[in-house]
Scaffold this active site. Structure first.
Site, short mmCIF file in Angstrom:
data_model
loop_
_atom_site.label_atom_id
_atom_site.label_comp_id
_atom_site.label_asym_id
_atom_site.label_seq_id
_atom_site.Cartn_x
_atom_site.Cartn_y
_atom_site.Cartn_z
N ASP A 145 -1.11 47.55 -7.88
CA ASP A 145 -0.08 48.47 -7.39
C ASP A 145 1.31 48.00 -7.81
OD1 ASP A 145 -0.54 46.32 -5.53
OD2 ASP A 145 0.78 47.35 -4.10
N GLU A 203 -0.88 45.25 -2.60
CA GLU A 203 -0.23 43.96 -2.40
C GLU A 203 1.23 44.15 -2.05
OE1 GLU A 203 2.12 40.38 -3.54
OE2 GLU A 203 2.26 42.42 -4.32
N GLU A 204 1.87 45.15 -2.65
CA GLU A 204 3.31 45.34 -2.48
C GLU A 204 3.69 45.78 -1.08
OE1 GLU A 204 5.36 44.29 -4.44
OE2 GLU A 204 4.70 44.43 -6.52
N HIS A 247 -2.66 42.01 -8.69
CA HIS A 247 -2.66 43.29 -7.99
C HIS A 247 -2.34 44.42 -8.96
CE1 HIS A 247 1.79 43.62 -7.79
NE2 HIS A 247 1.79 42.32 -7.52
N GLU A 254 1.18 36.25 -10.69
CA GLU A 254 2.50 36.80 -10.39
C GLU A 254 3.53 36.23 -11.38
OE1 GLU A 254 3.60 38.98 -8.26
OE2 GLU A 254 2.08 39.19 -6.67
N HIS A 300 10.71 44.92 -9.70
CA HIS A 300 11.21 45.81 -8.66
C HIS A 300 12.55 46.45 -9.04
CE1 HIS A 300 8.70 43.91 -5.14
NE2 HIS A 300 8.06 43.88 -6.30
N ASP A 319 5.65 42.71 -12.96
CA ASP A 319 4.97 42.55 -11.67
C ASP A 319 3.90 43.62 -11.48
OD1 ASP A 319 4.40 41.74 -9.09
OD2 ASP A 319 6.12 42.77 -8.20
#
Length: 382
Positions: free
Chosen positions: A73, A135-136, A71, A163, A355, A103
């Site tokens: 985003d 995705e997030e 992903h 991932e 994150h 990520d």
């Protein structure tokens, strides 16, 4: 680590692809890069035309092959205490810092730098590439790409979702259902509470029911996961205005993170039945306009691929690790698996860094990812 991977990661990190923003600049950069290598690409725009999935393939025509998926985003950097610029690459102590470095733009950089080597070789099967958005926020964006794969006669046979797993092969994760409940009552002065319908009190009854339903979910267990059962929790609640007014509205959001194969529709049906048969009649005896509404926010399935399969054995060889495991976070892998594409997860970095402020991926992890992709390419030539 090659300068090419570092430079590609720097380019990708410079795009602010926080989920609330457009990802089109990054997608167009990737599309131009792949087109320049002679790779066929296809975009799947969202309804606003502000975001897009990119799907590409190279190699022989026909069914099968391997898809590399990631992903584009990232989560916000707002409110976090960063010591380095979040949307730029900083190299310190064998680590590349930046929002999305782990990520999962580190994996995307490795894939893109590896494409010229795949293109230059006579592959015996197609190589597919998938770059998705949103995705997030619940694996929302990839749905159009999944629909394309389901309808395609030339879909890949296998998929690696990159991932961050510290380059350890992962065969499973839980699914997720996120819901919103809105309770509409009837306001009045708090001195006359029997004339009102207290939305917060009825929301509390629903939350108490959810707690009971969550306890029931723990009866089904799978020791491959941590925790080994499905979980349910209420994450946000908002209602009322001031203390001397019976609150008219209340809203809360809840989620179920469920084991693969566990049907959560029955949980929602039981909650809706409780609201319809036990709560609404009492509310409407006071105010006929009272209501309780449920709204799905996001949902994706779990993933549970056989770790004894040929694909798992091959991935273990490519990444030089047979330490198969599961992860607590969700991915788009379950959606690809539902589309008939056997899916495993393996990528550089760790979600321990994802994150968080000063997110990073180590140079060592990127080197291992490049080695995995080189081994995959050799296997696709054999």
């Amino acid at each position: 680590m090659s300068d090419a991977v570092r430079d590609m990661l720097a380019r990708l990190l410079a795009f602010d692809t926080t989920s609330r923003e457009s990802n089109l600049e990054l997608i167009h950069f990737i599309q131009n890069y792949l087109t320049g290598l002679g790779v066929e690409t296809q975009l799947f725009l969202d309804a606003s035309a502000r975001k897009a999935n990119l799907y590409a393939r190279t190699g022989p025509v026909g069914h099968g092959g391997v898809m590399l998926s990631g992903h584009t985003d990232v989560v916000p950097a707002d409110g976090q205490q960063w010591s380095v610029p979040p949307f730029a690459l900083t190299h310190q102590h064998g680590r590349y810092y930046g929002r999305g470095s782990a990520d999962m733009k580190g994996f995307l950089a490795c894939v893109l730098v590896s494409v010229p080597e795949f293109v230059a070789q006579p592959l015996r099967m197609p190589l597919h590439l998938a770059f998705s958005y949103d995705e997030e926020v619940g694996c929302l964006g990839v749905r159009s790409l999944v629909a394309h794969l389901k309808a395609s006669q030339d879909k890949p046979a296998m998929c690696i979702v990159g991932e961050p797993t510290a380059m350890k092969p992962v065969y499973g994760h839980k699914g997720k259902l996120a819901m919103r409940c809105q309770v509409y009552g009837h306001a009045c002065h708090s001195a006359y509470t029997p004339q009102g319908v207290n939305a917060i009190e009825y929301a509390a009854k629903l939350i108490n029911k959810l707690t009971s339903l969550g306890t029931q979910l723990t009866a089904t267990q799978n020791r491959c996961f941590d925790p080994p059962y499905s979980t349910l929790q209420v994450g946000t609640i908002n209602g009322g205005t001031v203390l001397n007014i019976v609150p008219q509205d209340c809203q809360f959001d809840f989620e179920i993170r469920h084991l693969p194969g566990v049907a959560v529709d029955a949980v929602i049906s039981e909650l809706e039945q409780y609201a319809e048969e036990e709560l609404l009649p009492a509310m409407r005896r006071v105010a006929a306009s009272s209501d309780i509404r449920f709204q799905p926010l996001s949902q994706y399935p779990g993933l549970f691929t056989d770790p004894q399969s040929d694909f798992a054995r091959w991935l273990a060889q490519w990444c030089s690790s047979d330490e198969f495991t599961t992860v607590a976070f969700g991915t788009e892998g379950g959606l690809f698996d539902e589309a008939g594409v056997a899916t495993l997860i393996c990528g550089p970095g760790s979600m321990d860094q994802g994150h968080k402020p000063d997110e990073y991926v180590s140079v060592e992890q990127l080197e291992r990812c490049m080695k995995m992709l080189a081994n995959l390419r050799t296997w696709m030539l054999a």
